[in-house]
Design a protein around this motif. Structure first.
Motif, PDB file in Angstrom:
ATOM      1  N   TRP A 113       0.844  -1.198   0.000  1.00 27.91           N
ATOM      2  CA  TRP A 113       0.000   0.000   0.000  1.00 27.91           C
ATOM      3  C   TRP A 113       0.881   1.251   0.000  1.00 27.91           C
ATOM      4  O   TRP A 113       0.599   2.209  -0.704  1.00 27.91           O
ATOM      5  N   VAL A 114       1.942   1.215   0.783  1.00 33.47           N
ATOM      6  CA  VAL A 114       2.859   2.358   0.837  1.00 33.47           C
ATOM      7  C   VAL A 114       3.510   2.564  -0.526  1.00 33.47           C
ATOM      8  O   VAL A 114       3.554   3.694  -1.032  1.00 33.47           O
ATOM      9  N   LEU A 115       3.990   1.504  -1.132  1.00 30.65           N
ATOM     10  CA  LEU A 115       4.600   1.626  -2.462  1.00 30.65           C
ATOM     11  C   LEU A 115       3.598   2.169  -3.476  1.00 30.65           C
ATOM     12  O   LEU A 115       3.977   2.867  -4.421  1.00 30.65           O
ATOM     13  N   GLY A 116       2.318   1.866  -3.265  1.00 37.22           N
ATOM     14  CA  GLY A 116       1.284   2.334  -4.183  1.00 37.22           C
ATOM     15  C   GLY A 116       1.169   3.844  -4.255  1.00 37.22           C
ATOM     16  O   GLY A 116       0.662   4.381  -5.246  1.00 37.22           O
ATOM     17  N   GLY A 117       1.639   4.541  -3.264  1.00 37.48           N
ATOM     18  CA  GLY A 117       1.596   5.996  -3.264  1.00 37.48           C
ATOM     19  C   GLY A 117       2.876   6.646  -3.756  1.00 37.48           C
ATOM     20  O   GLY A 117       3.021   7.867  -3.673  1.00 37.48           O
ATOM     21  N   HIS A 118       3.790   5.840  -4.251  1.00 36.52           N
ATOM     22  CA  HIS A 118       5.083   6.361  -4.723  1.00 36.52           C
ATOM     23  C   HIS A 118       5.272   6.088  -6.204  1.00 36.52           C
ATOM     24  O   HIS A 118       4.677   5.158  -6.760  1.00 36.52           O
ATOM     25  N   THR A 119       6.148   6.868  -6.808  1.00 39.01           N
ATOM     26  CA  THR A 119       6.594   6.587  -8.172  1.00 39.01           C
ATOM     27  C   THR A 119       7.672   5.518  -8.050  1.00 39.01           C
ATOM     28  O   THR A 119       8.667   5.710  -7.339  1.00 39.01           O
ATOM     29  N   LEU A 120       7.463   4.409  -8.717  1.00 35.89           N
ATOM     30  CA  LEU A 120       8.386   3.277  -8.610  1.00 35.89           C
ATOM     31  C   LEU A 120       9.567   3.436  -9.564  1.00 35.89           C
ATOM     32  O   LEU A 120       9.459   4.150 -10.567  1.00 35.89           O
ATOM     33  N   PRO A 121      10.668   2.750  -9.279  1.00 33.79           N
ATOM     34  CA  PRO A 121      11.792   2.751 -10.215  1.00 33.79           C
ATOM     35  C   PRO A 121      11.325   2.278 -11.595  1.00 33.79           C
ATOM     36  O   PRO A 121      10.429   1.434 -11.705  1.00 33.79           O
TER      37      PRO A 121
END
Length: 189
Positions: A113-121
């Protein structure tokens, strides 16, 4: 509105779940909701968090102080987990008809869920993150290292969750189970 989030283990999960649920409450028009994470008792794992006896103890202890109980656990690749959560919801509705108890599984772990709010590599795909059996080790921790927050308490969960919650709409669009939980909370309050 008083919300108690019940994690499988609060020691790291509290840093992610509290800001995510606060963002959720804001999204449903309850920005002043008081969100707490259950730290007593320490459940120490998903098996304890999904035992009715433990949940009954928590609901009974906090029911005079809480309007909404949210159990949030990792799916961990367990296909039958949703059914078990549905069964817990049904039992809580039967035994505590004046309280809202909802349960949700993060696909596969709350760190997603946390990664879902970030721009991923650029070399990561969202589908690969969601499909991985252990995304915490393979995606979250490398991401935290790349952002220089892995040395913080809880391996950067507080910092990264706070950043992710500024993009809560992106988070819930990438994580359908989070959107489902939001819809169910909205319908219940």
């Amino acid at each position: 509105m008083r919300v108690l989030v019940i994690p499988e283990d609060f020691r790291k999960d509290q840093y992610m779940l509290k800001p995510i649920v606060q963002a959720m409450m804001g999204a449903i028009g309850k920005p002043n909701a008081k969100v707490r994470v259950c730290t007593d008792p320490l459940l120490g794992g998903v098996s304890q968090a999904m035992k009715w006896e433990r949940l009954d103890e928590i609901i009974d202890s906090y029911r005079g102080m809480v309007d909404v109980f949210l159990l949030c656990v990792d799916r961990d690749g367990e296909q039958g987990r949703r059914q078990r959560l549905d069964n817990l919801e049904e039992r809580a509705a039967s035994e505590y008809p004046n309280r809202v108890f909802l349960a949700e599984q993060a696909w596969q772990e709350i760190e997603v869920w946390v990664l879902g709010g970030h721009t991923l590599p650029v070399d990561w795909t969202w589908q690969a993150v969601r499909d991985h059996r252990d995304p915490k080790d393979s995606y979250y921790l490398p991401f935290a290292r790349s952002k220089g927050v892995d040395g913080e308490p809880a391996e950067g969960r507080k910092t990264l969750a706070a950043q992710a919650c500024t993009r809560y709409n992106a988070m819930k669009s990438r994580c359908p189970e989070l959107r489902s939980l939001e819809d169910r909370v909205r319908a219940s309050v």
